[in-house]
Scaffold this active site. Sequence first.
Site, PDB file in Angstrom:
ATOM      1  N   GLU B  60       0.903  -1.243  -0.050  1.00  0.00           N
ATOM      2  CA  GLU B  60       0.055  -0.212   0.016  1.00  0.00           C
ATOM      3  C   GLU B  60       0.924   1.171   0.050  1.00  0.00           C
ATOM      4  OE1 GLU B  60      -0.447  -2.446   1.935  1.00  0.00           O
ATOM      5  OE2 GLU B  60      -2.503  -3.377   1.731  1.00  0.00           O
ATOM      6  N   HIS B 129     -11.302  -5.085  10.266  1.00  0.00           N
ATOM      7  CA  HIS B 129     -11.890  -4.829   8.905  1.00  0.00           C
ATOM      8  C   HIS B 129     -13.105  -3.927   8.923  1.00  0.00           C
ATOM      9  CE1 HIS B 129      -9.141  -7.715   7.546  1.00  0.00           C
ATOM     10  NE2 HIS B 129      -9.297  -7.545   6.438  1.00  0.00           N
TER      11      HIS B 129
END
Lengths: 330, 318
Positions: B60, B129
């Site tokens: 990322e 998440h």
Amino acid sequence: MIAPPPSGPVLYPPELSLKLLTDMLRIRRLEEKSAEMYGAGKIRGFLHLYIGEEAVATAAIHALAREDNVVATYREHGHALLRGVPMGAIMAEMYGKKEGCSRGRGGSMHLFDKAARLYGGNAIVGGGLPLAVGLALADRMQKIARVNACFFGDGAVAEGVFHESMNLAQLWRLPVAFFCENNLYAMGTALARYESQIDLCVKAASFGMAALKADGMDVVASHEAAKQACAHVRSGKGPIFVEFQTYRFRAHSMFDAELYREKSEVEEWKTRGPIHTFTARLKAQGDLTEEQFLAIDAAVMKEVGEAVQFAEAGTWEPVEDLAKDVYTLP
Amino acid sequence: MSVMSYREALRAGLHEALARDPRVFLMGEDVGKYGGTYAVSKGMLAEFGPERVRDAPLSELAFVGAGIGAALGGMRPIVEVMTVNFSLLALDQIVNSAALLRHMSGGQFSVPLVIRMTTGAGRQLAAQHSHSFEGWYAHIPGIKIVAPATVEDARGMLAAALDDPDPVIVAEHAQLFETKSEVDDGVKVDIASSKVRRSGGKVTLVTYGGSLPKALAAAEEVDGEVIDLRVLRPLDMGPVLDSIRKTRRAVVVDEGWRSGGLAAEVMARIAEGAFYDLDAPLARVCSEEVPIPYPKHLEEAALPQVPKIVAAARGLLG
């Protein structure tokens, strides 16, 4: 034990040799003056000097073309200067004046110049690597042939972003020259104290990336490596990693008491100093006289003096402009 | 006009962006072969090719940074970070490069980058998440944060974000992907204003993103006026303050945590701008200050829900 000082004949035309020497000297004198101005309170914040490492930027930037891109670190005064940023604009930036190359907003660590294609001046270790990868990606997608030169220190090699960026560049065969300025210390921690593998080229090899090692105290050896690296990138073979083995003569920043290395080590490295060893080689083969050297130095000192005058005469950005350029105005 | 889901709207927006501007490309994890984690880019690899629909490694930090570099280099990248949770791995590049470059370079370098990410809880994906960090990003000068809560905004906000010369984060709430609505195919929306989504007289409910449907449902029970912030930075408080001058009461609904959150900022601005128009203290409904748990009943208890919003509004109505 460190290697013996760079020696032997310089097989360059004297014009090139003198240009390399002059540019190393320009960096040295600019930074000596910067340290002086720091002591005088004219420059504040962090000031990281490149003294001792001048051969690397000089060798590498002389291998680049005008249209190539450069991403650098917070130790980037020399890189900015040799990319063509006027010395006055660099000094004014360190003063924090509006006439600085980043309008005084960035200071010593954040020199930017669109015309010089200098994309900073990045003070987060490793922060410039993905930017260079992205610039190279943009070039590839727009079919622009260009080398994206990314300078960073050995400390960056420990960052995850180094590995991520190296992988991405090699995976996509992007035109990046990763120029690692290995000065053996990540601030005050020696390479062997923080890396399990101190041969940095091995890391490049693990990505299948071409890698070169060069004596970063020898402007000739470094220039040959940089030319080879740029030729590799220009030929479309993808990225390359070059480890320039160099040494910082001064403290990490102006706040560093240098408790982590012996004075004798610094003195030993100074015998390999890039400027005096190159000067001696040129003199030995008759490409340089003492008079010529003094004339070059005098011209450089004149440039430095004018840069200081330019910075002194600079103006402060009005406080009303504080919020300007947080966003682009519609 | 056609009826489409939020997911289809995102997809249509992305397709249009890739089709209309050769500088636009999509880069991220599983955007190509896989078709996008939420199937938003399904089929686009075949249509636009691997250069413009670019599968990235699980890096990322590097691929968001490469997006910044590509934006500096003349492209208009859309970087997709699978979820807001993973965007934390790219924080350095977002905060220390994208947000700062223009100001720090004295205005020389803009970063026309769009970063898409899903956000929010509600699908039993447990603590790692289920974050809502868009409010964090809204703390940072130099970037813009948009939160499409309607199908129309899902359709139109990407184009507006790409037209913006500065970095824009698009936070797409995962619970909204199946919502459906009629949308004008070529709809144009701005990324500068908040909007009244339901008129009402008794209390102003200020919200955004995944909490909008909940606020609208609560408003039915309390005659609420619902304002969708749409853009979390820079905030457009005009419609909020106008509404409060009418209703004299406000509840802020935010899926982010309460302490130091976006709701707190909105309440502070209401207090600064409409204190003397208020007939009751300000109230907020945020997520409980716990990691979002896995079991359904506990997850539901942790998040803003319609009954909580109704109760908070009724508490102000006396």
